[in-house]
Design an enzyme around this catalytic site. Structure first.
Site, PDB file in Angstrom:
ATOM      1  N   ASN A   8       0.883  -1.172   0.000  1.00 17.06           N
ATOM      2  CA  ASN A   8       0.000   0.000   0.000  1.00 17.06           C
ATOM      3  C   ASN A   8       0.919   1.219   0.000  1.00 17.06           C
ATOM      4  OD1 ASN A   8      -1.786   2.060   0.529  1.00 17.06           O
ATOM      5  ND2 ASN A   8      -2.258   1.434   2.634  1.00 17.06           N
ATOM      6  N   LYS A  10       0.179   4.220  -0.317  1.00 15.84           N
ATOM      7  CA  LYS A  10      -0.435   5.454   0.231  1.00 15.84           C
ATOM      8  C   LYS A  10      -0.137   6.618  -0.725  1.00 15.84           C
ATOM      9  CE  LYS A  10      -0.150   3.377   4.731  1.00 15.84           C
ATOM     10  NZ  LYS A  10      -0.156   3.548   6.179  1.00 15.84           N
ATOM     11  N   HIS A  95      -9.596   1.486   4.775  1.00 16.85           N
ATOM     12  CA  HIS A  95      -8.321   1.673   5.482  1.00 16.85           C
ATOM     13  C   HIS A  95      -8.537   2.649   6.639  1.00 16.85           C
ATOM     14  CE1 HIS A  95      -4.226   2.858   6.388  1.00 16.85           C
ATOM     15  NE2 HIS A  95      -3.856   1.729   5.814  1.00 16.85           N
ATOM     16  N   GLU A  97      -6.915   5.039   7.693  1.00 14.57           N
ATOM     17  CA  GLU A  97      -6.682   6.458   7.379  1.00 14.57           C
ATOM     18  C   GLU A  97      -7.910   7.072   6.711  1.00 14.57           C
ATOM     19  OE1 GLU A  97      -2.952   5.821   5.346  1.00 14.57           O
ATOM     20  OE2 GLU A  97      -2.060   5.264   7.268  1.00 14.57           O
ATOM     21  N   GLU A 166      -5.598  -4.565  10.661  1.00 16.28           N
ATOM     22  CA  GLU A 166      -4.568  -3.551  10.845  1.00 16.28           C
ATOM     23  C   GLU A 166      -4.838  -2.769  12.125  1.00 16.28           C
ATOM     24  OE1 GLU A 166      -2.582  -2.509   6.827  1.00 16.28           O
ATOM     25  OE2 GLU A 166      -4.249  -1.164   7.138  1.00 16.28           O
ATOM     26  N   GLY A 172       2.372   2.488  10.662  1.00 18.41           N
ATOM     27  CA  GLY A 172       3.352   3.552  10.473  1.00 18.41           C
ATOM     28  C   GLY A 172       4.046   3.979  11.747  1.00 18.41           C
ATOM     29  N   SER A 210       3.206  -1.888  10.344  1.00 15.24           N
ATOM     30  CA  SER A 210       4.658  -1.971  10.577  1.00 15.24           C
ATOM     31  C   SER A 210       5.236  -3.355  10.309  1.00 15.24           C
ATOM     32  CB  SER A 210       5.005  -1.486  11.992  1.00 15.24           C
ATOM     33  OG  SER A 210       4.618  -0.130  12.157  1.00 15.24           O
TER      34      SER A 210
HETATM   35  P1  PGA Z   1       2.699   0.397   7.553  1.00 14.93           P
HETATM   36  O1  PGA Z   1       1.251   0.613   6.898  1.00 14.93           O
HETATM   37  O2  PGA Z   1       3.213  -0.914   7.023  1.00 14.93           O
HETATM   38  O3  PGA Z   1       3.511   1.573   7.059  1.00 14.93           O
HETATM   39  O4  PGA Z   1       2.519   0.390   9.023  1.00 14.93           O
HETATM   40  C1  PGA Z   1       0.358  -0.463   6.725  1.00 14.93           C
HETATM   41  C2  PGA Z   1      -0.937   0.066   6.141  1.00 14.93           C
HETATM   42  O5  PGA Z   1      -1.378   1.143   6.570  1.00 14.93           O
HETATM   43  O6  PGA Z   1      -1.562  -0.571   5.269  1.00 14.93           O
END
Ligand code: PGA
Length: 248
Positions: A8, A10, A95, A97, A166, A172, A210
């Protein structure tokens, strides 16, 4: 079933950096060897570029969101049919976010999953609790509520979705859920899916938050972790390939 490792990106990338990144990934994938199934979920403006870069490769194309509407006066939205035009196989929906910064509700996320399926695109349905919810002992209730909305909407198509657990506090932040901690939630989701479809074995449940080249193997070794949704580490070819190799 092979593990699914989905990147992903982003809101990262440019025509130049995308080409360099994908070419490095494809070079690293050359030669025989059982690998995980791979996908990259990219920003919409790069779908055309990625469609041509990934054509004939082992990496499937995905989007990061899809509209809950079929077409019409929805300025700024991208429909499932449009994603299909660019050979998208996957679309992330819900997601954290998007839930957090764009006010997406469980119902909206469910509609998006439905639209994706209707266009022949596999939705990667994200669920996960915040730190506050975890500390209040609400993890299971939250993820079950989020998944239930989607199962309710897609009904007999439940076996065609991908789920991504998640934990919001792990995204992140560099804080990964312990493999056993993630497994516990995956088992809950697995049971919920098993109760909703005659073919629960077709549904992959990914872990995201992460995940990196170092911790991937121990997470992917858990019985109910069928792959990963990779943010930061999908922006580095070597890291993404190492994760893919951990899941093989
Ligand atoms: P990350 O993001 O691996 O940077 O923690 C995962 C995601 O948000 O899909």
């Amino acid at each position: 079933m092979k593990k699914l490792i989905a990147g992903n990106w982003k809101m990262n990338g440019s025509l130049a950096t995308n080409a360099a990144l994908v070419n490095a990934m494809l070079e690293g994938l050359e030669g025989p060897g059982a690998i995980s199934e791979l996908a990259l979920c990219v920003p919409s403006p790069y779908l055309a570029q990625m469609q041509s870069l990934l054509a004939g490769s082992h990496i499937a194309l995905g989007a990061q969101d899809v509209s809950a509407h079929e077409q019409g006066a929805f300025t700024g939205e991208v429909s499932a049919g449009m994603l299909r035009d660019f050979a998208c196989r996957y679309a992330i929906v819900g997601h954290s976010e998007r839930r957090q910064y764009h006010g997406e509700t469980d119902v909206a996320v469910a509609s998006k999953a439905q639209r994706a399926l209707a266009a022949g695109i596999t939705p990667i349905v994200c669920v996960g609790e915040t730190l506050e919810e975890r500390e209040a002992g609400q993890t299971e209730a939250v993820v079950k509520r989020q998944l239930a909305a989607v199962i309710h909407a897609v009904a007999h198509c439940t076996s065609e979705i991908v789920v991504a657990y998640e934990p919001v506090w792990a995204i992140g932040t560099g804080k990964t859920a312990f493999p056993e901690q993630a497994q516990q939630v995956h088992a809950v989701l697995r049971a919920q899916i098993a109760a909703a479809t005659a073919h629960p074995e077709r549904v992959r449940i990914l872990y995201g938050g992460s995940m990196n080249a170092t911790n991937a193997a121990s997470l992917l070794a858990q019985p109910d972790i069928d792959g990963g949704l990779i943010g930061g580490a999908s922006l580095k070819a070597a890291d993404f390939l190492a994760i893919a190799a951990s899941g093989a």
